[in-house]
Design an enzyme around this catalytic site. Structure first.
Site, mmCIF file in Angstrom:
data_model
loop_
_atom_site.group_PDB
_atom_site.id
_atom_site.type_symbol
_atom_site.label_atom_id
_atom_site.label_comp_id
_atom_site.label_asym_id
_atom_site.label_seq_id
_atom_site.Cartn_x
_atom_site.Cartn_y
_atom_site.Cartn_z
ATOM 1 N N HIS A 62 0.818 -1.229 0.000
ATOM 2 C CA HIS A 62 0.000 0.000 0.000
ATOM 3 C C HIS A 62 0.843 1.268 0.000
ATOM 4 C CE1 HIS A 62 -4.059 -1.762 0.749
ATOM 5 N NE2 HIS A 62 -3.302 -2.809 1.030
ATOM 6 N N ASP A 71 3.476 9.553 -0.853
ATOM 7 C CA ASP A 71 2.305 8.802 -0.391
ATOM 8 C C ASP A 71 2.048 7.661 -1.357
ATOM 9 O OD1 ASP A 71 0.068 8.273 1.183
ATOM 10 O OD2 ASP A 71 -0.532 10.370 1.245
HETATM 11 P P1 ADQ Z 1 -2.888 6.248 4.975
HETATM 12 O O1 ADQ Z 1 -1.482 6.656 5.151
HETATM 13 O O2 ADQ Z 1 -3.670 6.089 6.208
HETATM 14 O O3 ADQ Z 1 -3.029 4.892 4.107
HETATM 15 P P2 ADQ Z 1 -4.764 7.731 3.147
HETATM 16 O O4 ADQ Z 1 -4.735 6.996 1.851
HETATM 17 O O5 ADQ Z 1 -4.861 9.198 2.984
HETATM 18 O O6 ADQ Z 1 -3.506 7.446 4.042
HETATM 19 O O7 ADQ Z 1 -6.025 7.230 3.972
HETATM 20 C C1 ADQ Z 1 -6.420 7.855 5.175
HETATM 21 C C2 ADQ Z 1 -7.832 7.390 5.546
HETATM 22 O O8 ADQ Z 1 -8.128 7.908 6.844
HETATM 23 C C3 ADQ Z 1 -8.863 7.928 4.575
HETATM 24 O O9 ADQ Z 1 -9.723 6.873 4.174
HETATM 25 C C4 ADQ Z 1 -9.632 8.967 5.381
HETATM 26 O O10 ADQ Z 1 -11.023 9.001 5.153
HETATM 27 C C5 ADQ Z 1 -9.392 8.554 6.816
HETATM 28 N N1 ADQ Z 1 -9.345 9.803 7.598
HETATM 29 C C6 ADQ Z 1 -8.514 10.815 7.370
HETATM 30 N N2 ADQ Z 1 -8.777 11.822 8.217
HETATM 31 C C7 ADQ Z 1 -9.800 11.448 8.994
HETATM 32 C C8 ADQ Z 1 -10.500 12.063 10.069
HETATM 33 N N3 ADQ Z 1 -10.212 13.261 10.521
HETATM 34 N N4 ADQ Z 1 -11.474 11.382 10.636
HETATM 35 C C9 ADQ Z 1 -11.768 10.154 10.186
HETATM 36 N N5 ADQ Z 1 -11.133 9.522 9.196
HETATM 37 C C10 ADQ Z 1 -10.154 10.150 8.603
HETATM 38 C C11 ADQ Z 1 -2.115 3.944 3.486
HETATM 39 C C12 ADQ Z 1 -1.064 4.559 2.559
HETATM 40 C C13 ADQ Z 1 -1.752 5.410 1.506
HETATM 41 C C14 ADQ Z 1 -2.764 4.556 0.734
HETATM 42 C C15 ADQ Z 1 -3.680 3.810 1.681
HETATM 43 C C16 ADQ Z 1 -4.542 2.785 0.939
HETATM 44 O O11 ADQ Z 1 -0.140 5.335 3.298
HETATM 45 O O12 ADQ Z 1 -0.810 5.963 0.614
HETATM 46 O O13 ADQ Z 1 -3.544 5.406 -0.086
HETATM 47 O O14 ADQ Z 1 -2.933 3.102 2.662
HETATM 48 O O15 ADQ Z 1 -3.774 1.934 0.163
#
Ligand code: ADQ
Length: 506
Positions: A177, A389
């Site tokens: 991921h 990312d």
């Molecule tokens: P993450 O590093 O966690 O994931 P991201 O892809 O942005 O990063 O996902 C974050 C998740 O957290 C999103 O689904 C979002 O809705 C949720 N979230 C963010 N802020 C929030 C808040 N304030 N309250 C509730 N929920 C919140 C890892 C990798 C990424 C990759 C994903 C999926 O680092 O690059 O995109 O896995 O493969």
């Protein structure tokens, strides 16, 4: 015949998903009993149809240390969700060395090009091996021939060799991921040969972008003897050590329809209206991130401060709402980052605040789904500027919820999502503070017609390559099987999803 469908046609009876964490939220209620709620992330939603009623199994750490007696609670949760959940119990020491240590103080920073933040503690490696072994044992105890094993992410890179040692010769898939780093960074990893060889024990390795796969291929060509690659396009064939491994590019998506539908609900619309009512007559710029140095929050704040200084008409006319979700707070680097963010917010607010206008509204907590979607729906500008990312789902969720399409996405060129969204987003280099400041101003001034054109493109692409497309593409490339092809068990009677363990008082 494409590479994706060559000689990997086998019939699979059941899908087994393995990830660091089980897709549940476990809490103890005041009476001391366990309460389990199903998790809600995109991965869970996407996997649910393939697992539910099909005898599916999910293996992972339940999220709480120790050998807990969770069997009853997990069985109840399994009945609720329609597939089995099997825990891998981890001690506090194992969580420290494997999760906080090797995974998050070595692999995470190195794979995000932040080598100076790595702590190459040899003890972490030993615990990582030991915990991967525990996962292997749980998998071996709970699977049978005919299962397709799909292992997720950087915590579990050593699972395939562990299973091969036990004589497993069935097909195993792996999806990374996070990004895969370029050769000159990867070679810094003290356990580089072990990790690469381990990855070559999988049959299909999925990456988020072609850049990640290119980096991986470069690393195996440089570090492993006699490697050949064949083909081009979404799936390549690697020949190494007498084995054939597929390496594919599958950018992860979101459950677009669910986001759009929920964003349309009266509840979200009301909450969105209230947010904007509190910040009237101005455009809202939104940042939403987990607390993590890879997300580039301090530089983003500086860019916003620079934009205010350079373009006076932004004053009173924009507000930045920066939401930070607490994460990995046991790691000192993360505590320092929080302090740095908070100091930068107060410094910018101290410098620019005027009567009736505060430039940055800072929220440090997890938002519930309604609040999060209301922020997405109401903000005119989404500011997503990670230093690196894997994909970045926030960028996609923001677009899915931008129903009015009168908004702009500013996106880091170093987010995996940039490859897919470059035609609609304003792409920026997050290290270029003045460049990001200019992009903020460009977004602020963009006409409604251009916003609509760009946002439509973005939404179309995100809708097309959603999370179901992602699971389907991976499974098709790995085992020539589609989402719906795992047989439904006739005698399986799933219950409606419940929120609590049935023994719990409501
Ligand atoms: P993450 O590093 O966690 O994931 P991201 O892809 O942005 O990063 O996902 C974050 C998740 O957290 C999103 O689904 C979002 O809705 C949720 N979230 C963010 N802020 C929030 C808040 N304030 N309250 C509730 N929920 C919140 C890892 C990798 C990424 C990759 C994903 C999926 O680092 O690059 O995109 O896995 O493969």
């Amino acid at each position: 015949m494409s590479l994706a469908s060559q000689d990997n046609r086998q019939s699979f009876k059941r899908l087994v998903v393995v990830s660091n964490r089980l897709p549940i939220v476990l809490t103890r209620n005041p009476e001391g009993d366990w309460e389990i709620e199903p998790g809600r992330g995109g991965l869970v939603t996407a996997m649910a149809p393939v697992l539910r009623n099909r005898g599916g199994l999910w293996i992972g750490w339940p999220g709480t240390p120790g050998e807990l007696d969770l069997s009853e609670a997990l069985d109840a949760a399994s009945r609720d969700v329609g597939y089995r959940l099997r825990p891998v119990a981890l001690t506090e020491d194992e969580i420290d060395g494997f999760y906080y240590g090797f995974s998050n103080e070595i692999v995470w920073p190195l794979f995000h090009d932040l080598q100076s933040r790595c702590n190459f503690d040899p003890g972490y490696w030993r615990t990582y091996c030991q915990v991967n072994r525990k996962f292997v044992e749980t998998i071996a105890e709970n699977t049978e021939p005919g299962d397709y094993l799909w292992i997720h992410d950087y915590h579990l890179m050593l699972v395939a060799p562990g299973l091969r040692e036990l004589g497993f010769n069935q097909n195993i898939g792996f999806f990374l991921h996070i990004p895969f780093p370029p050769l000159d960074l990867f070679v810094k990893m003290p356990w580089r040969f072990q990790l690469l060889r381990a990855m070559l024990d999988y049959d299909m390795i999925g990456f988020q972008t072609s850049r990640d796969r290119r980096n991986f291929i470069q690393c195996i060509r440089a570090l492993i003897k006699d490697v050949e690659t064949e083909g081009r396009g979404r799936v390549l064939l690697i020949k190494a050590g007498g084995r054939e491994i597929r390496a594919g590019v599958f950018p992860i998506g979101i459950d677009y329809k669910a986001y759009e539908l929920t964003a349309r609900s009266a509840e979200v619309a009301d909450a969105a209206w209230h947010i904007h009512e509190g910040l009237p007559h101005r455009q809202i710029i939104l940042g939403v991130d987990r607390l993590d140095y890879s997300k580039g929050i301090p530089l983003r704040l500086e860019a916003f401060g620079t934009a205010l200084a350079r373009y006076p008409d932004l004053k009173q006319n924009v507000s930045l709402v920066q939401v930070v979700v607490p994460s990995r707070e046991n790691i000192p680097e993360y505590q320092l980052l929080r302090t740095e963010i908070e100091q930068t917010v107060s410094q910018i607010n101290g410098e620019f605040t005027q009567a009736g206008w505060i430039p940055i509204h800072y929220i440090f907590r997890t938002l519930d789904r309604t609040e999060l979607l209301a922020h997405y729906r109401t903000a005119e500008i989404g500011l997503v500027t990670p230093l690196k990312d894997g994909m970045n789902l926030v960028a996609k969720e923001y677009c899915a919820c931008s129903l009015e399409e009168n908004c702009v996405l500013i996106l880091s060129e170093f987010a995996g999502a940039a490859a897919q969204l470059q035609r609609g987003a304003i792409l920026v280099n997050p290290y270029d503070i003045e460049g990001v400041a200019n992009a903020i101003y460009q977004a602020f001034r963009m006409t409604p017609a251009e916003r609509r054109l760009r946002m439509r493109r973005l939404r179309q692409s995100i809708r097309k390559q959603d999370i179901f497309w992602w699971v389907d593409s991976f499974l098709h490339a790995a085992i020539s099987t589609h989402l719906g092809s795992f047989p439904v068990l006739e005698d399986y009677q799933p219950q409606v999803m419940m929120r609590k363990h049935p023994q719990q008082p409501e």
